[in-house]
Design a protein around this motif. Structure first.
Motif, PDB file in Angstrom:
ATOM      1  N   GLY A 313       1.205  -1.358  -0.307  1.00 31.47           N
ATOM      2  CA  GLY A 313       0.033   0.397   0.478  1.00 31.47           C
ATOM      3  C   GLY A 313       0.871   0.999  -0.231  1.00 31.47           C
ATOM      4  N   GLY A 314       1.863   1.550   0.423  1.00 31.24           N
ATOM      5  CA  GLY A 314       3.000   2.832   0.861  1.00 31.24           C
ATOM      6  C   GLY A 314       3.408   3.085  -0.465  1.00 31.24           C
ATOM      7  N   LYS A 315       4.005   1.583  -0.849  1.00 32.79           N
ATOM      8  CA  LYS A 315       4.678   1.429  -2.826  1.00 32.79           C
ATOM      9  C   LYS A 315       3.549   1.857  -3.246  1.00 32.79           C
ATOM     10  N   GLY A 316       2.608   1.667  -3.613  1.00 29.46           N
ATOM     11  CA  GLY A 316       1.441   2.865  -4.198  1.00 29.46           C
ATOM     12  C   GLY A 316       1.321   1.813  -5.168  1.00 29.46           C
ATOM     13  N   GLY A 317       0.988   2.826  -6.742  1.00 28.93           N
ATOM     14  CA  GLY A 317       1.702   2.497  -7.872  1.00 28.93           C
ATOM     15  C   GLY A 317       0.628   0.700  -8.089  1.00 28.93           C
ATOM     16  N   SER A 318       0.944  -0.327  -8.950  1.00 26.33           N
ATOM     17  CA  SER A 318       0.548  -1.634  -9.193  1.00 26.33           C
ATOM     18  C   SER A 318       1.475  -3.122  -7.964  1.00 26.33           C
ATOM     19  N   PHE A 319       2.309  -1.921  -7.157  1.00 35.29           N
ATOM     20  CA  PHE A 319       2.214  -3.150  -5.672  1.00 35.29           C
ATOM     21  C   PHE A 319       1.130  -3.582  -5.609  1.00 35.29           C
ATOM     22  N   PRO A 320      -0.218  -3.227  -4.958  1.00 32.03           N
ATOM     23  CA  PRO A 320      -1.369  -3.259  -4.863  1.00 32.03           C
ATOM     24  C   PRO A 320      -1.264  -4.750  -5.392  1.00 32.03           C
ATOM     25  N   HIS A 355       8.591  -7.800  -8.186  1.00 31.46           N
ATOM     26  CA  HIS A 355       7.511  -6.728  -8.938  1.00 31.46           C
ATOM     27  C   HIS A 355       8.922  -6.139  -8.967  1.00 31.46           C
ATOM     28  N   GLN A 356       8.932  -5.239 -10.356  1.00 34.65           N
ATOM     29  CA  GLN A 356       9.479  -3.389 -10.924  1.00 34.65           C
ATOM     30  C   GLN A 356       8.301  -2.660 -10.998  1.00 34.65           C
ATOM     31  N   GLU A 357       8.807  -1.935 -11.106  1.00 32.46           N
ATOM     32  CA  GLU A 357       7.815  -0.765 -11.089  1.00 32.46           C
ATOM     33  C   GLU A 357       7.805  -0.377 -12.630  1.00 32.46           C
ATOM     34  N   GLU A 358       6.356  -0.139 -13.412  1.00 28.73           N
ATOM     35  CA  GLU A 358       6.862   1.028 -14.816  1.00 28.73           C
ATOM     36  C   GLU A 358       6.471   2.020 -14.314  1.00 28.73           C
ATOM     37  N   ILE A 359       7.402   2.836 -15.297  1.00 35.68           N
ATOM     38  CA  ILE A 359       6.904   4.199 -15.421  1.00 35.68           C
ATOM     39  C   ILE A 359       5.476   5.066 -15.685  1.00 35.68           C
ATOM     40  N   ASN A 360       5.385   5.859 -15.638  1.00 37.14           N
ATOM     41  CA  ASN A 360       3.772   6.528 -16.010  1.00 37.14           C
ATOM     42  C   ASN A 360       2.694   5.025 -16.232  1.00 37.14           C
ATOM     43  N   LEU A 361       2.830   5.226 -14.957  1.00 39.84           N
ATOM     44  CA  LEU A 361       1.639   3.615 -14.506  1.00 39.84           C
ATOM     45  C   LEU A 361       0.019   4.034 -15.448  1.00 39.84           C
ATOM     46  N   THR A 362      -0.493   3.690 -15.619  1.00 41.01           N
ATOM     47  CA  THR A 362      -2.164   3.397 -16.428  1.00 41.01           C
ATOM     48  C   THR A 362      -2.322   2.301 -16.686  1.00 41.01           C
ATOM     49  N   LEU A 363      -3.935   2.801 -15.951  1.00 41.55           N
ATOM     50  CA  LEU A 363      -5.288   1.181 -16.072  1.00 41.55           C
ATOM     51  C   LEU A 363      -4.889   0.814 -17.029  1.00 41.55           C
ATOM     52  N   MET A 365      -2.360  -0.368 -18.041  1.00 39.31           N
ATOM     53  CA  MET A 365      -0.843  -1.445 -17.518  1.00 39.31           C
ATOM     54  C   MET A 365      -0.518  -1.974 -16.290  1.00 39.31           C
ATOM     55  N   VAL A 366      -2.366  -1.361 -15.537  1.00 35.18           N
ATOM     56  CA  VAL A 366      -2.058  -1.785 -14.483  1.00 35.18           C
ATOM     57  C   VAL A 366      -2.930  -3.537 -14.434  1.00 35.18           C
ATOM     58  N   ILE A 367      -3.433  -3.163 -15.657  1.00 39.59           N
ATOM     59  CA  ILE A 367      -4.399  -4.311 -16.039  1.00 39.59           C
ATOM     60  C   ILE A 367      -3.747  -5.481 -16.354  1.00 39.59           C
ATOM     61  N   GLU A 368      -2.281  -5.482 -17.449  1.00 43.63           N
ATOM     62  CA  GLU A 368      -1.554  -5.791 -17.433  1.00 43.63           C
ATOM     63  C   GLU A 368      -0.532  -6.766 -17.020  1.00 43.63           C
ATOM     64  N   ILE A 369      -0.061  -5.813 -16.143  1.00 47.98           N
ATOM     65  CA  ILE A 369       0.241  -6.198 -14.691  1.00 47.98           C
ATOM     66  C   ILE A 369      -0.452  -7.249 -14.121  1.00 47.98           C
ATOM     67  N   ASP A 370      -1.377  -7.165 -13.542  1.00 48.42           N
ATOM     68  CA  ASP A 370      -2.542  -8.174 -13.106  1.00 48.42           C
ATOM     69  C   ASP A 370      -2.398  -9.297 -13.842  1.00 48.42           C
ATOM     70  N   LYS A 371      -2.890  -9.513 -15.306  1.00 46.78           N
ATOM     71  CA  LYS A 371      -3.020 -10.566 -15.618  1.00 46.78           C
ATOM     72  C   LYS A 371      -1.132 -11.151 -15.892  1.00 46.78           C
ATOM     73  N   LYS A 372      -0.488 -10.333 -15.391  1.00 45.46           N
ATOM     74  CA  LYS A 372       1.417 -10.707 -16.045  1.00 45.46           C
ATOM     75  C   LYS A 372       1.428 -11.886 -14.835  1.00 45.46           C
ATOM     76  N   THR A 373       1.014 -10.970 -13.597  1.00 44.75           N
ATOM     77  CA  THR A 373       1.655 -11.742 -12.843  1.00 44.75           C
ATOM     78  C   THR A 373       0.441 -12.759 -12.494  1.00 44.75           C
ATOM     79  N   ARG A 374      -0.620 -13.099 -12.720  1.00 49.02           N
ATOM     80  CA  ARG A 374      -1.026 -14.364 -12.713  1.00 49.02           C
ATOM     81  C   ARG A 374      -0.896 -15.962 -13.397  1.00 49.02           C
ATOM     82  N   GLN A 375      -0.410 -15.314 -14.462  1.00 48.00           N
ATOM     83  CA  GLN A 375       0.703 -16.231 -15.586  1.00 48.00           C
ATOM     84  C   GLN A 375       1.594 -16.449 -14.764  1.00 48.00           C
TER      85      GLN A 375
END
Lengths: 387, 387
Positions: A313-320, A355-363, A365-375
């Motif tokens: 939560g504190g890191k924010g971005g796509s970590f949660p 997890h490595q955070e992406e820069i200029n995160l968009t929604l 990108m977050v959905i993509e990160i969600d998918k990739k994490t699952r895989q």
């Protein structure tokens, strides 16, 4: 005038409680749309009782079957069906009682079409709180909490100036394993995990309660709902779940909302907000019968997932997002008997730490990160199995 | 602009807590007038620290003594002094921290001169709630509760529509003798009665807590403050006094205000209302350290004075006046060693059962009834002693 309701996830635990609220208040509410996942027999009963206009179903086969029975109703399948329910023209408010990240897109669609949201799907805010709250602000729609903890905080915050609020204190029952040491957790089974001491809920949330991931998701949800920094959010062990949550004010006063364990109360409050109305057939509850309420500090080492939730939560971005995605996959694998209980934690920790955070995160990108994490986590689970 | 405060009863338990609040917030408050009863050394310190304009003292001798020391200050003695403090021109709000029925006239005078009232003197509303509330309404002044129980209810009521409030639930610690049987009460001494388990307060209120008369007075006070019928008011035994009081709403939700036992919180809230501000030097209190809170039904037979308070409250008129007057005389007699503990109850019961209501009751008649009740109870005490 009746408030028109769209209900995502009508046959689940929250969904059926919500239907009970609507059933008890036919003068106030009308169900215009709903979705369900697999319980088609219950869905037929709901259709016949409430006569909705739009119904979202899981498969195209279900669309065919139900269209023959109810030709006057529009059925749609899959994500398209969820979005159709979320954006149903007649609806004033959409109650999202879906479990897991599948709630995100329909919730965003409902917001975009100007509906108020009664939010029982915490993963939506955990995955994409920044974008969801921003969209709600732009569209001028309300995000009303349905979780008992967040509803309690929301209710007691109504009379407060935000600047006077020092802490939001979320209570945690501790889940099925609260009295077990970590050593003992090595042996627990699915059956053990599904025995929640206080609430009867769906499988995923019951397991999330036992790992304290659920409380972690609630912390992140509270951050977004109440615009509260993480150092203001506390979690306290309260085994009875009678105090649903609390706030602490600058003069040392605490305000708590408490009562019976009945999800119809927060559901009804979200649907009638800002009004409060009689809860029909309310559960018998007298504080004088309660006898004893316990409060305790949470042991951070015993419940590392709660600690990790504060970190992501504190890191924010796509970590949660990563935390949540890894959890969903791991819990499903545990339910399917593919991994051991403590491997849920291992997988979440591994996903977050890699997890490595992406820069200029968009929604997107977050959905993509969600998918990739699952895989990734699926792959790790296959590897674990092959050991 | 600073709020200007008149303080009736500055050297008592509530008074000194109030001075601590003023001391901690010199930018917000100014003490313009105060009264004290006998502690002249403390009064001198208060004068020197706060530099008030008017001071009410007990005797004319005190007026003389203090006028020589502080020629710039106006001193007045007795009831005249209390009224001078209550109506001091500069004051915006009067905190009435007097003990007993002596609070009535100065409170009425303060209302008549348009001051808001921070009310720590429950006897005022018990004796003459009808007239006090009527006068406050006519003058458009606020009656702000200072008792921790009533402040808690007042605080949690702020966000509520009155029609949604089902119950006001006053918590009771049970006082010094809560764990004794009635049989055991026959032997208790003054020293025993003065050991309150949770709060350090004045003698009278500590004894009133042990007989539960105090809780009875609070029930009657709540009736007037919150315009609540007696069937809506409940009392629940809560030995820790951590939950200061609660309300129950139509949908089954309870709102509780809780926190450390620190009278400065309700005092400050009454003085800053409708704002809430930081409490400086607040007591350390973390709900996670609380460990256990107990709630229990009150045994009506064990605590007959609470039952009687509901009866006299329900009868209305001058019955609560009689209940209160008999109690004051009896408690003073007990403090002076003239009667036994259980004779307090006997005297109250006798006074109430012998009381005949007058028709077309006026405030003057109520004051007369108060006086006559006292005379009667004095007489009964003399008779008891001569047996």
């Amino acid at each position: 005038m009746k408030k028109k309701i769209g209900l995502l996830g009508a046959t689940g635990s929250i969904g059926t409680s919500a239907l009970d609220v609507l059933r008890n208040n036919p003068e106030s509410f009308e169900l215009v749309a709903f979705s369900f996942y697999s319980n088609i027999e219950l869905a037929k009963k709901i259709i016949e009782e409430f006569q909705p206009v739009v119904v979202g179903v899981r498969t195209k086969a279900m669309v065919q079957e139900l269209s023959l029975l109810y030709p006057q109703i529009k059925f749609q399948a899959g994500m398209e069906g969820l979005v159709a329910v979320a954006t149903a023209k007649a609806a004033d408010i959409v109650l999202t009682a879906l479990t897991g990240s599948v709630g995100l897109l329909p919730t965003m669609a409902a917001i975009e079409s100007g509906k108020d949201i009664a939010l029982a799907n915490k993963e939506t805010l955990v995955m994409a709180g920044q974008w969801v709250m921003q969209a709600a602000k732009e569209k001028g729609v309300k995000i009303l909490p349905v979780d008992s903890e967040h509803s309690a905080i929301f209710q007691v915050l109504q009379s407060q100036d935000n600047k006077n609020v020092k802490e939001l204190i979320i209570t945690a029952s501790g889940g099925s394993f609260r009295d077990l040491t970590r050593e003992k957790l090595k042996q627990v089974t699915l059956e053990d995990a599904l025995k929640h001491p206080n609430w009867s809920m769906g499988k995923k949330i019951t397991i999330d309660s036992s790992t304290m991931v659920n409380k972690g998701l609630e912390v992140i949800e509270a951050h977004w709902l109440f615009d509260a920094s993480y150092d203001k959010i506390k979690v306290v062990l309260h085994r009875e779940s009678t105090v649903h949550s609390m706030i602490k004010l600058v003069d040392g006063a605490y305000f708590a909302q408490l009562g019976p364990r009945d999800m119809r109360e927060p559901i009804q409050y979200a649907l009638t907000f800002p009004k409060r109305t009689l809860l029909k057939n309310e559960k018998d509850f007298d504080i004088a019968d309660v006898s004893t309420l316990h409060f305790d500090k949470l042991d951070e080492e015993r419940f590392p997932m709660l600690t990790l939730a504060f970190v992501v939560g504190g890191k924010g971005g796509s970590f949660p997002t990563v935390f949540n995605a890894a959890n969903e996959v791991a819990v499903n694998a545990f339910i399917d008997g593919k991994i051991k209980y403590l491997e849920i934690e291992e997988l979440i920790k591994r996903a977050v730490s890699k997890h490595q955070e992406e820069i200029n995160l968009t929604l997107e990108m977050v959905i993509e990160i969600d998918k990739k994490t699952r895989q990734k986590v699926y792959k790790w689970i296959e590897e674990l199995k092959s050991i």
